[in-house]
Design a protein around this motif. Structure first.
Motif, short mmCIF file in Angstrom:
data_model
loop_
_atom_site.label_atom_id
_atom_site.label_comp_id
_atom_site.label_asym_id
_atom_site.label_seq_id
_atom_site.Cartn_x
_atom_site.Cartn_y
_atom_site.Cartn_z
N ARG A 604 0.86 -1.19 0.00
CA ARG A 604 0.00 0.00 0.00
C ARG A 604 0.89 1.24 0.00
O ARG A 604 1.77 1.38 0.84
N PHE A 605 0.65 2.13 -0.97
CA PHE A 605 1.31 3.42 -1.00
C PHE A 605 0.28 4.48 -0.63
O PHE A 605 -0.84 4.47 -1.16
N THR A 606 0.66 5.37 0.28
CA THR A 606 -0.25 6.41 0.78
C THR A 606 0.37 7.78 0.57
O THR A 606 1.54 7.99 0.89
N ILE A 607 -0.42 8.71 -0.01
CA ILE A 607 0.03 10.09 -0.18
C ILE A 607 -0.98 10.99 0.54
O ILE A 607 -2.18 10.89 0.30
N GLU A 608 -0.48 11.85 1.41
CA GLU A 608 -1.32 12.83 2.10
C GLU A 608 -1.11 14.18 1.43
O GLU A 608 -0.08 14.83 1.63
N PHE A 609 -2.10 14.57 0.59
CA PHE A 609 -2.03 15.84 -0.12
C PHE A 609 -2.64 16.97 0.71
O PHE A 609 -3.48 16.72 1.59
N ALA A 610 -2.24 18.19 0.39
CA ALA A 610 -2.94 19.36 0.92
C ALA A 610 -4.18 19.59 0.05
O ALA A 610 -4.07 19.66 -1.18
N ALA A 611 -5.35 19.64 0.66
CA ALA A 611 -6.59 19.83 -0.09
C ALA A 611 -6.63 21.22 -0.69
O ALA A 611 -6.06 22.17 -0.14
N ALA A 612 -7.29 21.37 -1.85
CA ALA A 612 -7.39 22.66 -2.53
C ALA A 612 -8.80 22.83 -3.05
O ALA A 612 -9.49 21.86 -3.38
N GLU A 613 -9.25 24.10 -3.11
CA GLU A 613 -10.56 24.40 -3.68
C GLU A 613 -10.48 24.28 -5.20
O GLU A 613 -9.48 24.70 -5.81
N PRO A 614 -11.44 23.68 -5.87
CA PRO A 614 -11.40 23.56 -7.34
C PRO A 614 -11.33 24.93 -8.00
O PRO A 614 -11.96 25.89 -7.55
N GLN A 615 -10.51 25.04 -9.07
CA GLN A 615 -10.42 26.29 -9.81
C GLN A 615 -11.69 26.49 -10.65
O GLN A 615 -12.16 25.56 -11.32
N ARG A 616 -12.19 27.71 -10.65
CA ARG A 616 -13.40 28.00 -11.43
C ARG A 616 -13.02 28.43 -12.84
O ARG A 616 -12.06 29.19 -13.04
N THR A 617 -13.75 27.93 -13.81
CA THR A 617 -13.52 28.32 -15.22
C THR A 617 -14.30 29.57 -15.53
O THR A 617 -15.12 30.06 -14.75
N GLU A 618 -14.07 30.13 -16.72
CA GLU A 618 -14.79 31.33 -17.13
C GLU A 618 -16.29 31.09 -17.21
O GLU A 618 -17.09 31.94 -16.91
N HIS A 619 -16.68 29.85 -17.62
CA HIS A 619 -18.12 29.54 -17.73
C HIS A 619 -18.76 29.42 -16.37
O HIS A 619 -19.95 29.55 -16.23
#
Length: 621
Positions: A604-619
């Motif tokens: 098992r490989f585990t990565i703990e990422f820093a969460a981020a808010e999704p980027q909003r597109t122009e639409h």
């Protein structure tokens, strides 16, 4: 030998003088304080004796007055039938006497020791009918005319002092009159903070005490014969008299001594008292006053502190004088040394300035060289990451060739068929074949565009990246291998999961881990790879795991798995750089990667990422 400029014999003489003065002051303060305390004790004993005589003296004559009452003598001489008619008048008389003098009870006792009339005849606890022939005050009254006794009431359990007088018919004692007196008022009046007052009877037992816990304990050891006499008279209601736990530590004068007693203010502690005593005005009792010596000890401490303070002031003054003399001498020496140092300083400053200028120039050159080295290092790291990508692409060459060959063969066949259809004047079938060729070309374009994007050197920019899209890209690259090797890929990614990373580098991380997992399950009986990521936790971290059903990682390799050139693959099938590159990329994201062996088998490989808010597109704006 000197210390602080004073010879050792001077310090020794001062220490001897200090010890002698402190001892004398402490002894003087103690003697003076105890003498003052003894004066207070004498005054207290005078007050206690006077109050005892005053309080008890007014009750001592009550039995004699009752004994002279004609109705009382007549009651004792009357027959039982006659006595029944006389008893109400005598009871009423005794009740009136008791109310007038404020005693506890007034009794008339016949010659056999039975109480035949009492002031409490109409109360729930009445003495009428009680036999007191065993009581010493009754025996002494019949034998000597009067009796005096301290004891605990057998009916009420209340302690008190009993006075008794014989009632005579001529020269014959036909009974006795007795009065019981409570000592609670005396104890309340004598109670003073920091002091204790007690009355000790002829047995050595404390019968009156301002400290309730001391009451009915003995000031000396009670012998076996005394214990038997006490039990026979039921003087203390049948209780065994125990000695008060105190210790005599010294005599002060003929009538005073120092003792350590249980501290009445703090349970389990002891206090030192000055004990003074004198005979009580009545009977064979002894009055004792105990005065706390805490004040005397406080005077000792004050005297010791005063002497110490005086010697400290004298010592500080002596040290000040010696130090002042030393300062003057040192100042003269310092002025001379300062003159010489100033001359030397000018020369040294010139030398140090030149050296500092040279060192500063050298430091600037080193800083520039370090900056160039860091730039080269960053460039090298990017090259290594890109090389890792190319290595993965090389490993996938065979599978990609197979994926491209099949559409190419199909295109050739469809084109030949389209030409034949045109020759036969069947344009509809020819156009259908051409549309199928277009779709095959589109699918090949998607595959090649993914490879081009994967192989491109990234611009290092950390942004919000969709974890699901990165996994989809990596899955597309390995699609043919997953299908050909019959691997079941189980992906459970929460919708909208985004992490803080760089898009192409995140794809490279997933591709590396997925490729390693495919290698691990190649020879396994069950070929399953599971990728999972949930929503961000309270600390703002997204936990991504990739599990496989392979043989796992050897313990000796697991500790060094992310180091360069460490690999579990056979020689010639890997350089051992993939996981090292993956670890560096993950650390660049501000994330953390770990590897473990699963209990049910596999890695098992585990990565703990820093969460981020999704980027909003122009639409989406």
């Amino acid at each position: 030998m000197r210390y602080k400029g004073i010879p050792w014999w001077g310090w020794a003489a001062a220490a001897v003088l200090y010890v002698g003065a402190a001892a004398a002051a402490v002894e003087f303060a103690w003697n003076r304080a105890i003498d003052a305390l003894a004066d207070v004790g004498e005054h207290r004993l005078d007050l206690y004796a006077a109050s005892l005589k005053s309080e008890l003296g007014r009750f001592e004559m009550v039995p004699a007055l009752v004994a002279r009452q004609d109705s009382v003598r007549a009651l004792l001489k009357a027959s039982p039938d006659e006595a029944r008619g006389m008893l109400p008048a005598v009871d009423t008389y005794l009740e009136a006497v008791n109310d007038d003098v404020g005693s506890g009870a007034v009794d008339v006792i016949d010659a056999h020791g039975t109480v035949i009339a009492a002031s409490n005849w109409n109360q729930p606890v009445s003495f009428v009918g009680t036999n007191v022939s065993y009581r010493p005050y009754f025996k002494d009254a019949l034998a000597q005319g009067r009796g005096r006794f301290f004891g605990i009431g057998t009916n009420t359990g209340v302690p008190g002092l009993y006075f008794a007088n014989a009632i005579h018919d001529g020269d014959t004692a036909i009974g006795a009159a007795a009065v019981k007196v409570s000592v609670d008022a005396l104890e309340s009046a004598w109670r003073t903070p920091g002091e204790a007052a007690i009355v000790v009877d002829s047995n050595g037992v404390i019968v009156i005490s301002t400290q309730p816990e001391w009451k009915f304990t003995a000031m000396r050891a009670i012998t076996e014969p005394q214990q038997r006499d006490i039990q026979a008279s039921r003087q203390y209601a049948g209780r065994i008299v125990e000695a008060l736990q105190f210790r005599r530590v010294g005599d002060w004068n003929e009538s005073a001594w120092i003792g350590i007693f249980p501290d009445p203010r703090r349970a389990g502690d002891t206090a030192r008292f000055l004990v003074m005593s004198r005979p009580a005005p009545q009977g064979q009792d002894t009055i004792m006053a105990l005065l706390d010596t805490a004040g005397a000890r406080r005077q000792q401490r004050i005297a010791f502190a005063f002497v110490t303070g005086v010697f400290l002031i004298a010592a500080l003054y002596a040290l000040y004088a010696v130090q002042r003399r030393r300062v003057i001498v040192e100042k003269l020496k310092a002025q001379e040394a300062l003159r010489r140092a100033n001359d030397q300083l000018e020369t040294t400053v010139a030398q140090r300035t030149a050296a500092l200028t040279q060192a500063n120039a050298q430091m600037q050159r080193e800083i520039a060289e370090r900056e160039r080295t860091e730039q080269r290092l960053r460039a090298t790291q990017q090259e290594i990451v890109h090389a890792g990508k190319l290595a993965v692409i090389g490993q996938m060459a065979a599978g990609l060739t197979h994926e491209l060959n099949q559409p190419l063969v199909a295109i050739r066949t469809l084109c030949d068929n389209a030409r034949t259809f045109f020759e036969r004047n069947q344009p509809a079938q020819a156009i259908a074949n051409l549309e199928r060729v277009g779709r095959l070309v589109d699918s090949m374009a998607v595959l090649t565009s993914e490879l081009k994007a994967f192989a491109r050197k990234p611009e290092v920019e950390r942004v919000a990246v969709s974890l699901g899209e990165a996994i989809a890209h990596a899955r597309l690259i390995y699609e043919s291998r997953i299908r050909d090797e019959a691997v079941r890929l189980d992906v459970r990614i929460a919708p909208g999961t985004t992490v803080y990373a760089e898009s192409s580098q995140l794809q490279q991380v997933i591709v590396n881990l997925l490729g390693n997992a495919l290698d691990a399950v190649r020879d396994a009986s069950t070929r399953v790879i599971a990728m999972e990521a949930g929503e961000a936790d309270a600390q703002g971290r997204v936990r991504f795991t990739i599990d496989d059903t392979g043989p796992g990682i050897a313990p000796d390799v697991l500790a060094h798995l992310f180091e360069p050139f460490v690999t579990t693959k056979p020689r010639g099938q890997g350089l051992g750089l993939g996981l090292a590159i993956t670890s560096r990329i993950v650390e660049g994201f501000g994330a953390k990667i770990t590897a473990t062996n699963r209990d049910e088998g596999g890695a098992r490989f585990t990565i703990e990422f820093a969460a981020a808010e999704p980027q909003r597109t122009e639409h989406g704006r």
